[in-house]
Design an enzyme around this catalytic site. Structure first.
Site, PDB file in Angstrom:
ATOM      1  N   HIS A  13     113.860  -3.472  51.290  1.00 12.34           N
ATOM      2  CA  HIS A  13     114.947  -3.993  50.453  1.00 12.34           C
ATOM      3  C   HIS A  13     116.262  -3.221  50.571  1.00 12.34           C
ATOM      4  O   HIS A  13     117.325  -3.751  50.247  1.00 12.34           O
ATOM      5  CB  HIS A  13     114.499  -3.977  48.986  1.00 12.34           C
ATOM      6  CG  HIS A  13     115.166  -5.018  48.141  1.00 12.34           C
ATOM      7  ND1 HIS A  13     116.469  -5.422  48.336  1.00 12.34           N
ATOM      8  CD2 HIS A  13     114.716  -5.748  47.106  1.00 12.34           C
ATOM      9  CE1 HIS A  13     116.786  -6.348  47.450  1.00 12.34           C
ATOM     10  NE2 HIS A  13     115.737  -6.564  46.684  1.00 12.34           N
ATOM     11  N   TYR A  17     116.303  -9.579  33.479  1.00  8.28           N
ATOM     12  CA  TYR A  17     117.131  -9.362  34.671  1.00  8.28           C
ATOM     13  C   TYR A  17     117.090 -10.625  35.519  1.00  8.28           C
ATOM     14  O   TYR A  17     116.023 -11.068  35.937  1.00  8.28           O
ATOM     15  CB  TYR A  17     116.568  -8.179  35.460  1.00  8.28           C
ATOM     16  CG  TYR A  17     117.331  -7.763  36.705  1.00  8.28           C
ATOM     17  CD1 TYR A  17     118.016  -6.557  36.730  1.00  8.28           C
ATOM     18  CD2 TYR A  17     117.332  -8.530  37.865  1.00  8.28           C
ATOM     19  CE1 TYR A  17     118.697  -6.140  37.869  1.00  8.28           C
ATOM     20  CE2 TYR A  17     118.014  -8.131  39.002  1.00  8.28           C
ATOM     21  CZ  TYR A  17     118.684  -6.938  38.997  1.00  8.28           C
ATOM     22  OH  TYR A  17     119.351  -6.527  40.126  1.00  8.28           O
ATOM     23  N   THR A  41     124.606  -7.296  44.669  1.00  5.55           N
ATOM     24  CA  THR A  41     124.102  -8.050  43.526  1.00  5.55           C
ATOM     25  C   THR A  41     124.696  -7.555  42.220  1.00  5.55           C
ATOM     26  O   THR A  41     125.254  -6.472  42.137  1.00  5.55           O
ATOM     27  CB  THR A  41     122.558  -7.938  43.428  1.00  5.55           C
ATOM     28  OG1 THR A  41     122.208  -6.553  43.237  1.00  5.55           O
ATOM     29  CG2 THR A  41     121.893  -8.481  44.670  1.00  5.55           C
TER      30      THR A  41
END
Length: 776
Positions: free
Chosen positions: A474, A587, A600
C-alpha cells in the site's frame, strides 16, 4: 547445460599455437538486441520528458510561433531580435563569424523561443487557476450550470491537445492548507454524535485552547512547507503512516483484488499465467511510453494527478530497523516466480522483444514441471515479509547483504513484479457462495503467510485451477492505481483468448532459455528468524474473519431511480447495520488527486444527520424518507470538502507531525490521533467503464477487492458497484474480538437493505453526487 552455454558470449583456450577464440554468435546477437531495446526505451523516455515538460505547448507549436514571428518581422523589415544580437556582439565576438542574415535568423529563433516559453507559462498558469476552482462539484448529476459550462470550455481551451499520462502534472494546483479554525470546527461537528455532553464540552475546550495557542504556530510551519513542497501531506503520510510502521504489513496494510466472479476462462494454470503476465507487461510498456490516458472527472475534462503510476513496476519495499524505504528501478527485464517453495527468475524478453503469451506459458510449464526440492529455509523464506518489520530488517542485513543470497534477493526485489503459482484451488461456487468466496478472499489477503512476497509493489497469484487474483503493497500508491492495471488485465483476457484445450494462442519457442532457479544458502540462525516471523504472521492470519457476498436484490439502478447518491446510500446503510452495536468513528477513503501528488483524505461518514436517520429507521418513524435525504446531502457535502482539500484528518495529522518536530505536546492533537477507526470503508471504483460492457455481458463482473480491519475491534468494509443490479461487499474483522462478527454484520446489513426500500415511488430524493465521483 546447453541453455547455460548459450549465455556465454565467447570462450577462449590457450594453445601452443596461440589463443583459440570461440564466439557464440547467438549470445552476441542477444546482447546487441538487448542493448538496442534499452536505447529505444531511453529515447522514448527522453521524448516523453520533453513532451510533458513543454505541455500544454508542443514542438509543433514551437515551429509555428518561431516561423510566424520571423515571417512577420521579415515582412515589416524589423530586427527580429529587437537589438539583442547587436548587444551580445558588444561582449561576445559573434558578429565576426555570422552574416547579417544569420544574425537575423539566430535572433528570430531566440526571441521566438522566448515568446513560445512565455505562451506556455501563461497557458499553464491559467489552467492551474482554472483547475483550482471547484464550483463544478456543486452541480447536480446530469445537469451543469452556465458558469460550469463556460469553465469547462476554458479548461478545454487551455488544456492543449493529445495529453499523455503525466502531461498535467505541472498544471495541477497544490493542495491548500485549511485554516486551523475551520478544521477544528469541522472536527467537533464530526465527533458530536459519538460523545455525551460532558465529553463534548471537554473536547471543545481542548480545541479552543489549541486554536488559540499552539495551533497558529504549527500552522505557520505547515504553510511554509505547502509553499515549498509539491504537496504538504503526501511525503509525511507515506513515511509515518506506512513506512515507519513496525507491525506486519500482511493483513494490516496490503490489500487484494479478485478475478471475474462468474467467468472461468481456462483451468490451465500456466495458460492463465501466460495471458495475465503478458497483459501486465503490455501495460508496463504503455506506462513507460506514457501512452496511458490521464484519468479525468466531469465529461473527461478535469484531470487527476498521475504521480502514483511512477512506482507501479520494478518496485519493492525495503525493510529498515526504524523505517522502511521504497526501492524503485528504472527498468527490469525479469519477473520473480514462486512455486512449491522454490523461487525462479524468469526473463520477459528474448530476441529483443517481449515474450508472447504462449512463450510465457511455456516458461510457467517448465516451473510447474520442476520436481526439485526447496533448499533448507527456502520454502518459508517469504514469511520474513509477512512478520514484524524490525526482525526482517536485521535478518536482511545479517544474512542477505552479501554473496549468492544477495544476488537471489536482488532478483526478487528488482523484478518487475512477483508471481505465485499457487498449489491450491480457489473459485466462486454458486452452490456454496459463502464458503467459496470467504476462502478465496483469505487466500488472496495472506495465503499461507510464506507464499507471497508482501514487500513487492504487487503480487499476481495464479491458482491451480486457473483462477487468479492480486495482492498489493500500500505505501507506494492507493488502490485505484492498482485497480486501473487490474481492469486492463481482466479486459485483455477475453481478447487474448485460449485454445479449445485451454492453452494460450501461439506456438512454443524452440530455443527459449528456461527460468533460472534461485539458489539460496540460508543458515540455521536465519531459519529461526523465518520461523519466528511465520508464527507471528499465522497468528494474525488465523484471526482474520473475511466474508464476501454478491448482493443482487437491488443496486445502483434502483438507488438512482430515487434520485439519490449510491455511495451516500450505502454509507448510510452501513451506519444502519453497525448501529446494532453502536455508532462509531467511521473512515471513508476519498481521493485528493485533483491536486498535485494528492493521495487520500478521510470522509467522516458518521454525522448527526446520519444518526438521526438511523434512529428513525430503528423506531420506524414516518419522517425517515426526509431524514435520508438530509443525511445523503450532508454526506455528499463532506465528500466534496474532502476532495477539494478542506478535509479534517490530513491537516490534523500534519499539525501533529510538526508538533513532534518542535518538541511540543498537544493534548488536543494527541487525543484526536488516538481515536480508533472501528469502521473503515472504501468503494472500489470501476474506472474504465468502456472496457466492460456489463449490459451485453453481465457475466464479466469482477468480485472487487478488500482489506483487513484497521482496528482490533472494528470492521474493514470494501464494496464495488457493478452495473445497475449488483453490489459486491467485502467485510473483514477479527475472531478475537467479541464485538465483531463479519458474517452476522453483513447479513444484518443486507436484511436492512432489503427492508429499507425507501425509494420506491418516492421520486423526490435528489442526487447530489459530484459528477464523475471516484473513490480512493
Amino acid at each position: 547445460m546447453a541453455e547455460a552455454h548459450q549465455a556465454v558470449a565467447f570462450q577462449f583456450t590457450v594453445t601452443p599455437d596461440g589463443i583459440d577464440l570461440h564466439l557464440c554468435h547467438e549470445a552476441l546477437r542477444q546482447v546487441y538486441l538487448s542493448g538496442l531495446h534499452s536505447w529505444k526505451k531511453r529515447f522514448v523516455r527522453f521524448k516523453n520528458g520533453v513532451m510533458t515538460g513543454v505541455y500544454p505547448g508542443s514542438p509543433a507549436g514551437f515551429m509555428i510561433v518561431v516561423v510566424s514571428y520571423m515571417s512577420y518581422n521579415k515582412y515589416k523589415m524589423l530586427d527580429p531580435s529587437l537589438g539583442l544580437v547587436a548587444k551580445l556582439g558588444q561582449h561576445i565576438p559573434i558578429s565576426r563569424y555570422m552574416s547579417t542574415d544569420s544574425q537575423r535568423i539566430v535572433g528570430g529563433v531566440l526571441v521566438g523561443t522566448g515568446l513560445w516559453v512565455t505562451i506556455i507559462m501563461i497557458m499553464r498558469n491559467v489552467l492551474k487557476s482554472l483547475l483550482s476552482w471547484h464550483g463544478w462539484m456543486q452541480s447536480r448529476h446530469g445537469s451543469l450550470t452556465l458558469s460550469t459550462r463556460v469553465w469547462l470550455f476554458l479548461v478545454k481551451l487551455f488544456s492543449g491537445r493529445k495529453p499523455m499520462l503525466y502531461s498535467f502534472q505541472n498544471s495541477l494546483p497544490r493542495l491548500p492548507v485549511p485554516s486551523v479554525k475551520d478544521t477544528c470546527r469541522r472536527y467537533l461537528e464530526s465527533v458530536r454524535p459519538l460523545m455525551n455532553d460532558e465529553q463534548f464540552e471537554r473536547m471543545t475546550a481542548l480545541s479552543k485552547d489549541f486554536e488559540k495557542n499552539l495551533g497558529p504556530r504549527l500552522q505557520w510551519y505547515l504553510k511554509l512547507k505547502s509553499w515549498w513542497a509539491s504537496n504538504y501531506v503526501s511525503d509525511w503520510w507515506e513515511e509515518y503512516i506506512y513506512l515507519r510502521g513496525r507491525g506486519p504489513i500482511m493483513v494490516n496494510s496490503n490489500y487484494y483484488a479478485m478475478d471475474f466472479l462468474y467467468v472461468f476462462p481456462t483451468s490451465v494454470q500456466a495458460a492463465r499465467a501466460g495471458n495475465a503476465i503478458h497483459s501486465i507487461m503490455l501495460y508496463r510498456r504503455k506506462l513507460d511510453r506514457a501512452q496511458i490516458k490521464p484519468i479525468y472527472l466531469l465529461a473527461n475534462k478535469v484531470p487527476l494527478c498521475s504521480a502514483q503510476w511512477e512506482r507501479m513496476f520494478n518496485t519493492s519495499r525495503i525493510p529498515g530497523v526504524e523505517t522502511d524505504t521504497i526501492q524503485h528501478m528504472n527498468e527490469s527485464k525479469h519477473i520473480a516466480v514462486y512455486h512449491k517453495g522454490r523461487f525462479f527468475k524468469v526473463w520477459m524478453f528474448y530476441d529483443g522483444r517481449l515474450l508472447l503469451p504462449r512463450e510465457i506459458e511455456q516458461q510457467m510449464e517448465r516451473i510447474l514441471a520442476d520436481k526439485s526440492e526447496p533448499s533448507p529455509g527456502e520454502e518459508k523464506l517469504a514469511a520474513l515479509t509477512a512478520g514484524e518489520r524490525t526482525p526482517w530488517a536485521k535478518a536482511r542485513d545479517a544474512h542477505f547483504s552479501r554473496g549468492k543470497n544477495k544476488l537471489c534477493l536482488d532478483a526478487i526485489e528488482k523484478a518487475a513484479f512477483f508471481v505465485t503459482l499457487d498449489d491450491t484451488e480457489q473459485r466462486y461456487d454458486a452452490d456454496n457462495k459463502v464458503k467459496s468466496l470467504d476462502s478465496y478472499a483469505k487466500s488472496l489477503l495472506h495465503g499461507k503467510c510464506y507464499d507471497r512476497w508482501f514487500d513487492k509493489s504487487f503480487n499476481i497469484i495464479i491458482y491451480k485451477n486457473g483462477t487468479m487474483g492480486l495482492n498489493a503493497e500500500h505505501s507506494w500508491a492507493d488502490a485505484p492505481i492498482v485497480g486501473h492495471l487490474w481492469e486492463h488485465v481482466l479486459s485483455m483476457d477475453p481478447k487474448l483468448g485460449y485454445t479449445e484445450e485451454g492453452h494460450c494462442h501461439g506456438k512454443q519457442h524452440p530455443n527459449l532459455p528456461g527460468p533460472q532457479r534461485l539458489q539460496w544458502d540460508i543458515s540455521a540462525e536465519c531459519q529461526e528468524v523465518i520461523e519466528s516471523s511465520l508464527t507471528v504472521a499465522r497468528a494474525l492470519a488465523d484471526d482474520v474473519d473475511c466474508h464476501i457476498i454478491p448482493f443482487n436484490e437491488f443496486g445502483k439502478g434502483l438507488i438512482k431511480s430515487c434520485r439519490t447518491s449510491p455511495d451516500a446510500f450505502i454509507q448510510i446503510a452501513l451506519q444502519l447495520a453497525h448501529y446494532r452495536v453502536r455508532f462509531c468513528l467511521t473512515y471513508e477513503a476519498s481521493m485528493t488527486r485533483l491536486f498535485r501528488e494528492g493521495r487520500t483524505e478521510t470522509v467522516r461518514s458518521c454525522t448527526m444527520e446520519t444518526c438521526d436517520f438511523v434512529r428513525a429507521m430503528v423506531r420506524d418513524e414516518t419522517e425517515r424518507l426526509r431524514l435520508l435525504k438530509v443525511a445523503a446531502e450532508k454526506h455528499q457535502n463532506m465528500y466534496r470538502l474532502a476532495m477539494t482539500g478542506e478535509g479534517i484528518d490530513r491537516h490534523l495529522f500534519c499539525l501533529y507531525v510538526v508538533s513532534k518536530y518542535l518538541g511540543e505536546d498537544s493534548a488536543f492533537l494527541k487525543e484526536v490521533l488516538s481515536e480508533p477507526w472501528r469502521l473503515s470503508t472504501s468503494q472500489t471504483p470501476l474506472q474504465q467503464v468502456e472496457l466492460f460492457d456489463l449490459v451485453r455481458h453481465p457475466e464479466l463482473v469482477s468480485s472487487g477487492g478488500g482489506f483487513g480491519p484497521v482496528a482490533d475491534d472494528g470492521y474493514g468494509v470494501s464494496y464495488i458497484i457493478l452495473g445497475d443490479s449488483l453490489i459486491n461487499f467485502h467485510i473483514s474483522s477479527k475472531f478475537s474480538s467479541p464485538e465483531t462478527v463479519s458474517r452476522a454484520s453483513l447479513s444484518d446489513m443486507l436484511e436492512r437493505f432489503s427492508r429499507a426500500n425507501f425509494c420506491t415511488g418516492s421520486g423526490e430524493l435528489q442526487n447530489n453526487s459530484p459528477p464523475g465521483q471516484q473513490r480512493a
